[in-house]
Design an enzyme around this catalytic site. Structure first.
Site, PDB file in Angstrom:
ATOM      1  N   SER A  76       0.836  -1.199   0.000  1.00 21.39           N
ATOM      2  CA  SER A  76       0.000   0.000   0.000  1.00 21.39           C
ATOM      3  C   SER A  76       0.878   1.259   0.000  1.00 21.39           C
ATOM      4  CB  SER A  76      -0.960  -0.054   1.196  1.00 21.39           C
ATOM      5  OG  SER A  76      -2.001   0.887   1.067  1.00 21.39           O
TER       6      SER A  76
ATOM      7  N   ASP B 211     -10.237  -6.042  -2.940  1.00 19.69           N
ATOM      8  CA  ASP B 211      -9.565  -4.881  -2.344  1.00 19.69           C
ATOM      9  C   ASP B 211     -10.488  -3.667  -2.400  1.00 19.69           C
ATOM     10  OD1 ASP B 211      -7.899  -2.717  -1.652  1.00 19.69           O
ATOM     11  OD2 ASP B 211      -6.141  -3.713  -2.502  1.00 19.69           O
TER      12      ASP B 211
ATOM     13  N   HIS C 129      -7.154  -6.094   0.820  1.00 21.20           N
ATOM     14  CA  HIS C 129      -6.028  -5.168   0.930  1.00 21.20           C
ATOM     15  C   HIS C 129      -4.914  -5.693   1.828  1.00 21.20           C
ATOM     16  CE1 HIS C 129      -4.520  -1.207  -0.097  1.00 21.20           C
ATOM     17  NE2 HIS C 129      -4.174  -0.998   1.161  1.00 21.20           N
TER      18      HIS C 129
END
Length: 253
Positions: free
Chosen positions: A81, A202, A230
């Site tokens: 991320s 996600d 995620h």
């Protein structure tokens, strides 16, 4: 200075860089799969965990420099991320890790003209404003968003719901980077072996972002898991580890 922790006695180096609102401990459940083969360095991003924040006006390049100073370069760099952004920026400026593995990542988190993959700018603006008003509530809402991917994601987030947030002034710069960064134009300059991993569940990063990013890089590929959210290294660790091993084989001399 950024905090870094190194474990494992394997012959190959591996760097793990976490996402916004977490710290190096988020990778702890994944470590037993890694430390027999890898020498694993986990670091805390600025303003997270044990790392002091950078000056408020520090941009992505300063974050990239800080990460580069804290971790070995002769390693596979894994960015999750937000953690992918400083790694990509460092590689675009000449860093030469053995390879890059990018988890639930994107070169551009906000939707823009010609880029429909990601959050609206207004959504990140609201999170930034919410931090100043009530950091705990804002982080709790972020965890709830991540948990929409499924029961496994909610279970993986359980320990983090019990932890208090860091200072809002330390967390806000990371959200600003997510809102303002657009690395699409720099991807072609990164010639390291790269794998982008994307999940069909996600809630933050559509898989189209990874597809487009991989197409823009000379030595990149993209892999997709329809059930991953995620947090793929926590909910689908074998899948992620498998691609890590493939990437390791790819970048051997």
């Amino acid at each position: 200075m950024m905090r870094a922790v190194t474990e494992g006695r394997g012959p190959e180096g591996l760097v793990l860089v976490h996402g916004w609102g977490f710290d190096h401990r988020v990778f702890a459940p994944w470590l037993p799969r890694l430390t027999q083969r890898w020498r694993v360095t986990r670091t805390d991003l600025p303003g997270h965990g044990g790392s002091a924040p950078l000056p408020a006006d520090a941009g992505l390049e300063a974050w990239a420099d800080a990460v580069r100073l804290a971790v070995p370069e002769d390693a596979i760099w894994v960015g999750w991320s937000l953690g992918a952004l400083p790694l990509l920026a460092a590689a675009a400026r000449g860093a030469r890790p053995r390879a890059l593995l990018l988890l639930a990542a994107t070169p551009c988190f906000c939707q823009r003209d010609g880029w429909p993959y990601g959050l609206l700018r207004e959504e990140l603006d609201a999170m930034i404003g919410g931090l100043a008003e009530d950091a705990r509530r804002t982080l709790r809402g972020f965890h709830a968003l991540l948990g929409r991917a499924g029961a496994g994601d909610r279970e993986a987030l359980r320990p983090w719901r019990r932890r208090g947030p860091g200072p809002a002034t330390a967390l806000e710069p990371g959200l600003s980077l997510l809102r303002d960064t657009d690395l699409r134009g720099r991807l072609a300059a990164i010639d390291r072996p790269t794998t982008w991993l994307a999940g069909g569940r996600d809630p933050l990063v559509p898989d189209g972002a990874a597809k487009e990013a991989a197409r823009a890089m000379p030595r990149a590929r993209m892999a997709y898991h329809p059930e991953a959210g995620h947090l793929p290294f926590l909910t689908h660790p074998e899948w992620v580890a498998g691609h890590l091993h493939l990437l390791s084989q790819q970048c051997r001399p």
